[in-house]
Design a protein around this motif. Structure first.
Motif, PDB file in Angstrom:
ATOM      1  N   PRO A 128       5.849   5.452  -0.930  1.00 55.37           N
ATOM      2  CA  PRO A 128       4.601   5.968  -1.507  1.00 55.37           C
ATOM      3  C   PRO A 128       3.426   5.037  -1.217  1.00 55.37           C
ATOM      4  CG  PRO A 128       6.075   5.124  -3.214  1.00 55.37           C
ATOM      5  CD  PRO A 128       6.859   5.148  -1.952  1.00 55.37           C
ATOM      6  N   VAL A 129       2.258   5.628  -1.031  1.00 51.87           N
ATOM      7  CA  VAL A 129       1.044   4.880  -0.701  1.00 51.87           C
ATOM      8  C   VAL A 129       0.000   5.127  -1.777  1.00 51.87           C
ATOM      9  CG1 VAL A 129      -0.813   4.569   0.984  1.00 51.87           C
ATOM     10  CG2 VAL A 129       1.529   4.997   1.769  1.00 51.87           C
ATOM     11  N   ALA A 130      -0.650   4.052  -2.222  1.00 58.17           N
ATOM     12  CA  ALA A 130      -1.658   4.125  -3.276  1.00 58.17           C
ATOM     13  C   ALA A 130      -3.043   4.320  -2.669  1.00 58.17           C
ATOM     14  CB  ALA A 130      -1.623   2.849  -4.111  1.00 58.17           C
ATOM     15  N   TYR A 131      -3.790   5.292  -3.188  1.00 59.85           N
ATOM     16  CA  TYR A 131      -5.153   5.575  -2.746  1.00 59.85           C
ATOM     17  C   TYR A 131      -6.118   5.304  -3.899  1.00 59.85           C
ATOM     18  CZ  TYR A 131      -3.555   7.578   1.649  1.00 59.85           C
ATOM     19  OH  TYR A 131      -3.022   7.733   2.902  1.00 59.85           O
ATOM     20  N   PHE A 132      -7.104   4.445  -3.612  1.00 59.94           N
ATOM     21  CA  PHE A 132      -8.065   4.001  -4.618  1.00 59.94           C
ATOM     22  C   PHE A 132      -9.383   4.751  -4.467  1.00 59.94           C
ATOM     23  CE2 PHE A 132      -5.063   0.617  -4.238  1.00 59.94           C
ATOM     24  CZ  PHE A 132      -5.055  -0.080  -5.447  1.00 59.94           C
ATOM     25  N   PRO A 133     -10.021   5.138  -5.577  1.00 61.58           N
ATOM     26  CA  PRO A 133     -11.366   5.711  -5.468  1.00 61.58           C
ATOM     27  C   PRO A 133     -12.324   4.677  -4.866  1.00 61.58           C
ATOM     28  CG  PRO A 133     -10.455   6.003  -7.675  1.00 61.58           C
ATOM     29  CD  PRO A 133      -9.554   5.049  -6.966  1.00 61.58           C
ATOM     30  N   LEU A 136      -1.143   8.465  -5.939  1.00 57.23           N
ATOM     31  CA  LEU A 136       0.033   8.081  -5.168  1.00 57.23           C
ATOM     32  C   LEU A 136       0.405   9.234  -4.237  1.00 57.23           C
ATOM     33  CD1 LEU A 136       1.632   5.424  -5.359  1.00 57.23           C
ATOM     34  CD2 LEU A 136       3.334   6.637  -6.721  1.00 57.23           C
ATOM     35  N   LEU A 137       0.531   8.921  -2.932  1.00 61.47           N
ATOM     36  CA  LEU A 137       0.863   9.942  -1.944  1.00 61.47           C
ATOM     37  C   LEU A 137       2.294   9.735  -1.469  1.00 61.47           C
ATOM     38  CD1 LEU A 137      -0.425  12.307  -0.311  1.00 61.47           C
ATOM     39  CD2 LEU A 137      -0.775  10.655   1.536  1.00 61.47           C
ATOM     40  N   ALA A 172       1.176  14.590  -3.996  1.00 59.13           N
ATOM     41  CA  ALA A 172       0.239  13.598  -4.533  1.00 59.13           C
ATOM     42  C   ALA A 172       0.208  13.702  -6.050  1.00 59.13           C
ATOM     43  CB  ALA A 172      -1.163  13.813  -3.963  1.00 59.13           C
ATOM     44  N   GLU A 173       0.100  12.550  -6.717  1.00 58.56           N
ATOM     45  CA  GLU A 173       0.045  12.538  -8.179  1.00 58.56           C
ATOM     46  C   GLU A 173      -0.685  11.292  -8.659  1.00 58.56           C
ATOM     47  OE1 GLU A 173       3.824  11.850 -10.137  1.00 58.56           O
ATOM     48  OE2 GLU A 173       4.582  10.821  -8.369  1.00 58.56           O
ATOM     49  N   HIS A 204       6.274  -2.245  -1.681  1.00 56.44           N
ATOM     50  CA  HIS A 204       5.451  -1.038  -1.552  1.00 56.44           C
ATOM     51  C   HIS A 204       5.043  -0.626  -2.957  1.00 56.44           C
ATOM     52  CE1 HIS A 204       8.918   1.287  -2.994  1.00 56.44           C
ATOM     53  NE2 HIS A 204       9.657   0.631  -2.101  1.00 56.44           N
ATOM     54  N   ALA A 205       4.137   0.337  -3.045  1.00 60.94           N
ATOM     55  CA  ALA A 205       3.750   0.840  -4.359  1.00 60.94           C
ATOM     56  C   ALA A 205       4.995   1.350  -5.088  1.00 60.94           C
ATOM     57  CB  ALA A 205       2.725   1.958  -4.210  1.00 60.94           C
TER      58      ALA A 205
END
Length: 286
Positions: free
Chosen positions: A63-68, A55-56, A31-32, A141-142
């Motif tokens: 890669p999959v984007a994770y939002f707060p 980004l996971l 993750a980064e 994809h991201a």
């Protein structure tokens, strides 16, 4: 393709290896921070907008984007009773988003070593209308920061034959180096016997990094050659050039026959939701 896909370092069959005395865990997850502003659009509205996306990278996945959570519009996420279990990250809770079922998820209680994922939500790519970095749509994809394409001119001799027939003969091909793949050789149309190529009606694949590819048959071998007639500006050098599949036709480089290397098979992308060929053409000429 990138860090964890195709033959990348974290993929199931990497082209190289980590030089460590002890074996690595069977599955590594990385993750980064993306360090780019990313937005999500659905139903004509922005439902997420963040400069703090995580980004996971996970083996065998894009890669999959994770939002707060605080960067997602209030009221967008509707909790459901559906949960699944991730082998490394624990219980996954699913959400409905503006009527779209199973359109977002979060890891309910990630382990301490994955604490960065707490309070973050990911959106299913095809359930959304579109994803953007700043004001530009990101497709497929991201964006993977570890996916790179370099194109080089060369004077090496590329020759393509079908039995005794010469299909292509060039001393000015372009070689395309793409993360996770063996080199691909693209020949100017002027150096190809176009009468040997039969366009395959309706066969197209989409690459988020290169655009829309069309395919050709040689005799009865569909997909023996392909071309990006309107390659995206980032790879515009190969626009209109033709590449040949060495397991379907004989391809020689400086007299040495090329063969399809392991791991070269790609799962083709379908077009994103709401993305059609006209929009791809518009993106090409931006």
């Amino acid at each position: 393709m990138g860090l964890a896909w195709q033959q990348g370092p974290l993929s199931a069959k990497p082209v190289g290896r980590f030089l460590t005395p002890a074996p690595l865990p069977e599955r590594l997850i990385f993750a980064e921070r993306l360090r780019r502003r990313m937005r999500v659009r659905l139903g004509g509205e922005w439902i997420a907008d963040s400069e703090d996306v995580l980004l996971l990278h996970e083996q065998g996945h894009y890669p999959v984007a994770y939002f707060p959570r605080e960067d997602v519009e209030v009221g967008v996420l509707a909790a459901t009773s559906r949960t699944t279990k991730h082998a490394q990250l624990g219980v996954t809770a699913w959400f409905t988003v503006r009527g779209a079922e199973r359109a977002a998820w979060e890891f309910a209680e990630p382990p301490e070593h994955a604490s960065e994922l707490r309070g973050r939500v990911a959106f299913a790519w095809r359930a959304m209308d579109a994803f953007f970095e700043e004001d530009e749509r990101i497709v497929g994809h991201a964006a993977d920061p570890y996916h790179r394409i370099d194109i080089r001119r060369t004077s090496r001799h590329l020759r393509v034959t079908d039995g005794d027939r010469v299909i292509a003969d060039s001393r000015r091909p372009l070689v395309l180096y793409e993360s996770g793949f063996a080199p691909r050789w693209y020949v100017p149309r002027e150096d190809v016997d176009l009468t040997a190529l039969e366009p395959v009606e309706g066969q197209q694949t989409f690459c988020p990094y290169k655009g829309l590819a069309g395919y050709f048959a040689i005799d009865d071998r569909a997909g023996a050659a392909w071309s990006y007639p309107d390659a995206w500006p980032e790879v515009g050098q190969i626009a209109g050039h033709i590449s040949f599949e060495p397991d379907k036709v004989d391809v020689f480089l400086d007299g040495k026959q090329l063969h399809l290397e392991p791991g070269q098979s790609v799962i083709p992308h379908g077009l994103d939701r709401g993305l059609d060929v006209d929009e791809i053409a518009e993106r090409t000429h931006q």
